[in-house]
Scaffold this active site. Sequence first.
Site, short mmCIF file in Angstrom:
data_model
loop_
_atom_site.label_atom_id
_atom_site.label_comp_id
_atom_site.label_asym_id
_atom_site.label_seq_id
_atom_site.Cartn_x
_atom_site.Cartn_y
_atom_site.Cartn_z
N ASP A 193 9.61 15.54 10.98
CA ASP A 193 8.96 15.14 9.44
C ASP A 193 7.56 15.25 9.46
O ASP A 193 6.86 14.49 8.75
CB ASP A 193 9.52 13.90 8.94
CG ASP A 193 9.73 13.79 7.67
OD1 ASP A 193 9.51 14.80 6.77
OD2 ASP A 193 9.85 12.78 6.87
N ILE A 251 0.99 -1.26 0.04
CA ILE A 251 0.20 0.07 0.05
C ILE A 251 0.82 1.26 0.06
O ILE A 251 0.22 2.43 0.02
CB ILE A 251 -0.93 0.00 1.18
CG1 ILE A 251 -0.22 -0.29 2.51
CG2 ILE A 251 -2.00 -1.03 1.02
CD1 ILE A 251 -1.10 0.09 3.63
N GLY A 252 2.14 1.12 0.13
CA GLY A 252 3.03 2.40 -0.16
C GLY A 252 4.48 2.24 0.00
O GLY A 252 4.76 0.88 0.17
N ASN A 273 9.07 -0.68 2.11
CA ASN A 273 7.81 -0.65 1.60
C ASN A 273 6.81 -0.80 2.94
O ASN A 273 7.16 -1.36 4.04
CB ASN A 273 7.71 -2.02 0.86
CG ASN A 273 8.40 -1.88 -0.39
OD1 ASN A 273 8.48 -0.61 -0.87
ND2 ASN A 273 8.63 -2.95 -1.22
N VAL A 274 5.41 -0.45 2.61
CA VAL A 274 4.40 -0.69 3.77
C VAL A 274 3.40 -1.74 2.85
O VAL A 274 3.01 -1.64 1.89
CB VAL A 274 3.60 0.50 4.00
CG1 VAL A 274 2.60 0.12 5.14
CG2 VAL A 274 4.96 1.52 4.62
N GLY A 308 8.63 4.12 0.17
CA GLY A 308 9.32 5.20 0.22
C GLY A 308 10.84 4.70 0.30
O GLY A 308 10.97 3.62 0.32
N PHE A 364 12.53 4.48 2.69
CA PHE A 364 13.01 3.60 4.14
C PHE A 364 12.35 2.06 3.79
O PHE A 364 13.05 1.16 4.11
CB PHE A 364 11.78 4.01 5.00
CG PHE A 364 10.33 4.20 4.67
CD1 PHE A 364 9.91 5.29 4.34
CD2 PHE A 364 9.51 3.16 4.57
CE1 PHE A 364 8.83 5.37 4.14
CE2 PHE A 364 8.26 3.13 4.10
CZ PHE A 364 7.82 4.49 3.83
#
Length: 922
Positions: free
Chosen positions: A805, A673-674, A680-681, A676, A678
Amino acid sequence: MAIKRTWQLWLLSLLTHAILLFTASSQSINGDDLSALLSFKSLIRNDPREVLSSWDTSSNTTNMTAPVFCRWTGISCNDRRHPGRVTTLNLSDAGLVGTISQQLGNLTHLRVLDLSTNSLDGDIPISLGGCPKLHAMNLSMNHLSVSATTILPVIFPKSLSNVKRNFIHGQDLSWMGNLTSLRDFILEGNIFTGNIPETFGKIVNLTYFSVQNNQLEGHVPLSIFNISSIRILDLGFNRLSGSHPLDIGIKLPRISRFNTINNRFEGIIPPTLSNASALEVLLLHGNNYHGIIPREIGIHGNLKVFVLGYNALQATRSSDWEFMTSLTNCSSLTRLDVAHKNLVGEMPINIANLSKELIGIYLSENQITGTIPEDLWKLNKLTSLNLSCNLFTGTLPPDIGRLPIINSIFMSHNRITGQIPQPLGNISQLIFLSLSNNLLDGSIPISLGNLTKLNLLDLSSNALMGQIPQEILTIPSLTLLLSLSNNALSGSIPTQIGHLNNLIKMDLSMNKLSGEIPKAIGSCVQLSFLNFYRNLLQGQIPESLNNLRSLETLDLSNNNLAGPVPLFLANFTLLTNLNLSFNKLSGPVPNIGIFCNATIVSISVHRLHVLIFCIAGTLIFSLFCMTAYCFIKTRMKPNIVDNENPFLYETNERISYAELQAATESFSPANLIGSGSFGNVYIGNLIIDQNLVPVAIKVLNLDQRGASRSFLSECDALRRIRHRKLVKVITVCSGLDQNGDEFKALVLEFICNGSLDEWLHATSTTTSTSYRKLNMVERLHIAVDVAEALEYLHHHIVPPIVHCDIKPGNILLDDDMVAHVTDFGLAKIMHSEPRIQSSSLVIKGTIGYVPPEYGAGSQVSMDGDIYSYGVLLLEIFTGRRPTDNFINGITSLVDYVKMAYPNIYWKYWMLAQPTRETLKNW
Ligand SMILES: *[C@@H]1O[C@H](CO)[C@@H](O)[C@H](O)[C@H]1NC(C)=O
Ligand SMILES: *[C@@H]1O[C@H](CO)[C@@H](O)[C@H](O)[C@H]1NC(C)=O
Ligand SMILES: *[C@@H]1O[C@H](CO)[C@@H](O)[C@H](O)[C@H]1NC(C)=O
Ligand SMILES: *[C@@H]1O[C@H](CO)[C@@H](O)[C@H](O)[C@H]1NC(C)=O
Ligand SMILES: *[C@@H]1O[C@H](CO)[C@@H](O)[C@H](O)[C@H]1NC(C)=O
Ligand SMILES: *[C@@H]1O[C@H](CO)[C@@H](O)[C@H](O)[C@H]1NC(C)=O
Ligand SMILES: *[C@@H]1O[C@H](CO)[C@@H](O)[C@H](O)[C@H]1NC(C)=O
């Protein structure tokens, strides 16, 4: 004796049978209703006010005159011919969260269904088509049409990747045309997309039809305009387009409220609306209607609200103005808004001859000529008068001071001459007074000092003379603005200026003020903007200026000031615009603090000219942000732990790689679902407290430098925090994956409704059409939620945590549009040892939101979060990113905001624009 006994027994048995029979038959009738209601209850996921606690079959089942559920909260059974059948289900404003059961369609005798103002989502059950007697349905103020069944633990699908797909399609409501008995049909404030179905025209007895505040688009079906029983038609705040049938006033003879506010309608305003003799409310503000306003619109005399501003309507010939004459018939008119159009020429009537009930008159931004009526004071209920940006001439009538309850007078940008009438000081209720950009002369009346509620006084750009009366400097309520700039005021600045200790913006530039700057200025500690540009001020810059630490703009240029350049300005952290040039200042220019950030320093040979513009990035209205934050902060009740949270696993109860692998179907792309820098989610399902619960699993990309550190800081931060507005950590996984590589993941609470970034910046072309435009109130709530989260991190845990952030992408919204702050990958824990506090590490954060001082190597601080929060606030309310490319030479979101409201202030703007909230009362 025996015979007698037998007879008695027989009778008894008969009676018992009769009772059993009755009970049985009544149960067979009511079985559907009972199970429908229980099914309704079972799909309610949260009932915070426990309204459904009475919905319990075990109590009082023996009452035989009516089934038990007839006494449940919100239920009534009022059909004489069918006793024991549910006729009303009214659970309005009960705080319910959940979906509406399909089984409601079994309530075949239902007449009134009111589930408005809850947090219900999903579809409207199509089975309601089986409720032929339904005549009032109010489902407004919910989140309907977003299929959220997917987040129910019970029927949780294997993959959540279809959550978003469900968002896209609005529900097809055409089946509702079968509800032919409906009279009230209210779907306000949901998320319906698509068109209004043609079949609604079959609801022949409709009187109240409201689909206001959804995302409907396309044309309104003509069939609706054939329903002659309609009295209220609320279509406002959608994306509807097209023009209206010209005979609308004849086809809808009973219409009393016609509301299309803020849509994309075009065409002319049908003249037949003048035939609708019951018309009371006409709200057409904010569309593209053109042509003239129907001449006889007010002929029946019933109009109360006439709000047509912000269209392309025009009046050029005198006959085009006849609508005004017809409005004199309307003795109950309360609001007249024809602002921002092309109305040219003189009004045929005296507005003072309109209804004595008038509360608001908005004629701004036209080209209206003529004078301001002498007898305006007769409108004794008037609270807002906006005549700004027109061609009004003549003088301000002194009797205007007799308006008893007016609180805002905007008359800037006209050609008003003469003096400011002294009786203006009698209007004790006045909050806003703007007379700028006129041709006023004479002196400023000292009576204005009696306006003890004034927040804003703008007399700039006139030809005012004489001294500044000390009385107006002692108005304690003056907070937003005192502008006397660009006049011919002379004399010295009264020392009473020190009383303005709540004022944010003071502009005395371009006058003939002489003498020294009073030391008392040091008391105006709220000032963020101070402008004395182009006067005749002399002497030294007072040391007391050192107190004005909120200053962002300080302009003392073009005076005769002497002495040294004040060193203390170097310590003003908010100052972004400093101009001391064209004075007689001497001595060294400090090369510390703000002075060394200067990008332009100009020093001439004869005099020392210091021209400094520290364009320190998008730091704008910092004071506003700080004030907003402090304001919100002081108003917040601490709202900390919910101890019963099932999510609060102790972090030492870790989870294995295998379990996460199973939960995410081997980290399948369908569950992603996302992502970045860092990592994955993924979305997955875990069994927590015997329930299958959706969770977000953040898998760290350990190749990325700093990922381990990010993992540790996130674990560290999250372990200690427990707050409703922060995304909760459920557990962590730190071990080896199937290949024996290091594997680290965080398991977080799943917040289902996407990020604020997606909501703010959804474009209609992408799949995110599902994200409707947030309304003002929702935006405000989100801003408050984030402030609450920050206040918790900064002030309610020891040691405090700096998030580092804050940005829309890190703010997730849940079902109820409550914001949750997430992503603590950059968070810093503020230990007391300065060594740890100072950032030897490279500060990351996100461009546009990182405070400029971080770039200059300064320490991570809570103020940095507040800076980011300020940028976030602007973004929330403007919809523009700080990194956008702005046109016309604008380089930052700050300037963009400033440009949009050059001479206008937020409060004023809010007053001039009808909002959903104000509309409710019209
Ligand atoms: C049952 O009904 C009686 C009389 O109406 C009432 O006093 C009692 O509180 C009810 N019991 C429950 C459990 O609702
Ligand atoms: C039974 O229900 C009816 C209707 O709700 C009510 O009027 C009556 O008082 C109830 N009787 C008892 C014994 O609770
Ligand atoms: C009620 O409605 C549901 C779904 O609409 C249906 O399956 C069921 O048979 C109906 N009757 C009962 C008694 O639940
Ligand atoms: C609506 O009415 C039509 C025609 O009477 C019928 O065919 C259809 O099944 C109905 N739809 C619903 C959802 O009840
Ligand atoms: C509409 O209202 C009229 C008058 O009250 C009534 O006779 C008629 O049955 C209603 N029509 C429907 C479809 O409910
Ligand atoms: C201000 O108000 C006070 C009391 O209402 C009154 O006595 C005084 O004359 C007023 N001042 C001016 C300048 O109008
Ligand atoms: C500026 O701040 C520093 C550190 O807080 C302080 O030592 C210094 O005296 C200040 N300078 C002036 C001119 O106030």
